[in-house]
Motif scaffolding. Structure first.
Motif, short mmCIF file in Angstrom:
data_model
loop_
_atom_site.label_atom_id
_atom_site.label_comp_id
_atom_site.label_asym_id
_atom_site.label_seq_id
_atom_site.Cartn_x
_atom_site.Cartn_y
_atom_site.Cartn_z
N UNK A 135 -18.44 113.13 -105.38
CA UNK A 135 -17.12 112.53 -105.43
C UNK A 135 -16.53 112.69 -106.83
N UNK A 136 -15.24 113.08 -106.90
CA UNK A 136 -14.56 113.28 -108.17
C UNK A 136 -13.17 112.67 -108.10
N UNK A 137 -12.73 112.07 -109.19
CA UNK A 137 -11.35 111.58 -109.30
C UNK A 137 -10.45 112.78 -109.64
N UNK A 138 -9.22 112.75 -109.15
CA UNK A 138 -8.28 113.84 -109.41
C UNK A 138 -7.99 113.99 -110.90
N UNK A 139 -8.03 112.89 -111.63
CA UNK A 139 -7.72 112.95 -113.06
C UNK A 139 -8.79 113.70 -113.84
N UNK A 140 -9.98 113.87 -113.26
CA UNK A 140 -11.08 114.55 -113.93
C UNK A 140 -11.18 116.03 -113.56
N UNK A 141 -10.30 116.51 -112.68
CA UNK A 141 -10.43 117.86 -112.14
C UNK A 141 -9.20 118.72 -112.41
N UNK A 142 -9.44 120.04 -112.38
CA UNK A 142 -8.39 121.05 -112.38
C UNK A 142 -8.62 121.93 -111.15
N UNK A 143 -7.54 122.43 -110.57
CA UNK A 143 -7.64 123.30 -109.40
C UNK A 143 -6.89 124.59 -109.68
N UNK A 144 -7.44 125.72 -109.28
CA UNK A 144 -6.72 126.99 -109.39
C UNK A 144 -6.80 127.73 -108.07
N UNK A 145 -5.77 128.51 -107.80
CA UNK A 145 -5.72 129.38 -106.63
C UNK A 145 -4.99 130.64 -107.05
N UNK A 146 -5.75 131.72 -107.28
CA UNK A 146 -5.13 132.93 -107.79
C UNK A 146 -5.94 134.16 -107.38
N UNK A 147 -5.34 135.32 -107.59
CA UNK A 147 -5.99 136.60 -107.34
C UNK A 147 -7.03 136.86 -108.41
N UNK B 11 -5.94 122.72 -97.78
CA UNK B 11 -6.47 121.91 -98.89
C UNK B 11 -5.41 121.78 -99.98
N UNK B 12 -4.80 122.90 -100.34
CA UNK B 12 -3.78 122.90 -101.39
C UNK B 12 -2.60 122.03 -100.98
N UNK B 13 -2.18 122.11 -99.73
CA UNK B 13 -1.06 121.29 -99.24
C UNK B 13 -1.38 119.81 -99.36
N UNK B 14 -2.59 119.42 -98.98
CA UNK B 14 -2.99 118.02 -99.09
C UNK B 14 -3.06 117.56 -100.54
N UNK B 15 -3.53 118.44 -101.43
CA UNK B 15 -3.58 118.08 -102.84
C UNK B 15 -2.17 117.91 -103.41
N UNK B 16 -1.26 118.79 -103.00
CA UNK B 16 0.13 118.68 -103.49
C UNK B 16 0.82 117.43 -102.93
N UNK B 17 0.44 116.99 -101.74
CA UNK B 17 0.98 115.73 -101.20
C UNK B 17 0.57 114.55 -102.07
N UNK B 18 -0.61 114.65 -102.68
CA UNK B 18 -1.11 113.59 -103.57
C UNK B 18 -0.67 113.82 -105.02
N UNK B 19 0.32 114.69 -105.22
CA UNK B 19 0.90 114.98 -106.53
C UNK B 19 -0.11 115.62 -107.49
N UNK B 20 -1.02 116.44 -106.96
CA UNK B 20 -1.98 117.16 -107.76
C UNK B 20 -1.50 118.59 -107.89
N UNK B 21 -1.42 119.09 -109.12
CA UNK B 21 -0.94 120.45 -109.34
C UNK B 21 -2.09 121.44 -109.20
N UNK B 22 -1.86 122.47 -108.42
CA UNK B 22 -2.82 123.55 -108.28
C UNK B 22 -2.26 124.75 -109.02
N UNK B 23 -2.93 125.19 -110.06
CA UNK B 23 -2.43 126.27 -110.90
C UNK B 23 -2.61 127.63 -110.26
#
Length: 145
Positions: free
Chosen positions: A80-92, A133-145
């Motif tokens: 389990x991780x808090x969103x404030x402790x994580x970074x997310x990326x989605x790229x080529x 997953x990315x859509x759900x994260x963005x609903x929670x105001x989490x930025x995916x780089x």
């Protein structure tokens, strides 16, 4: 919300490993004396080793935190991780010598090594699941780089 990987991924992984034997057979180098060792080295051994490694099985998304559910040594393991402790990326990214593919990675804020990377050829996660997953994260105001 729980997002799980494709349940048929193991079947696809075994099928892909059998394609190597098919290529050897088409090349004419497959005989009765070498079929068993080739099958063990190209099918049984890699799939046995991959089943012991830590594989992401599901992602459970909550309002303040995310739970990553892994299968390791045939057991379920949760982190389990808090969103404030994580970074997310989605790229080529490069997957091999000349191939590129979209990868979704989860990092801890201060560490450059990823906790999870999904989106390869036979890991069981497909693009539509990653987009979910990315859509759900963005609903929670989490930025995916």
């Amino acid at each position: 919300m729980i997002i799980e990987r494709n349940k048929k991924y193991l079947l696809y992984r075994i099928l892909m490993s059998h394609i190597l034997i098919l290529f050897i057979y088409i090349g004419g180098n497959l005989t009765l004396s070498n079929i068993l060792p080739i099958w063990i080295v190209s099918v049984v051994l890699p799939n046995f080793i991959l089943s012991f490694l830590k594989n992401l099985k599901a992602v459970e998304i909550h309002d303040d935190y995310i739970i990553l559910i892994f299968s390791k040594y045939f057991k379920k393991h949760k982190e389990s991780y808090r969103y404030t402790d994580l970074r997310f990326t989605y790229k080529n990214e490069f997957e091999g010598a000349n191939s590129r593919g979209l990868k979704f990675r989860i990092y801890k804020k201060d560490i450059d090594k990823s906790i999870v990377n999904i989106g390869g050829l036979i890991d069981g996660w497909y693009e539509n699941q990653i987009i979910e997953i990315i859509t759900e994260l963005e609903k929670n105001k989490i930025e995916v780089l």
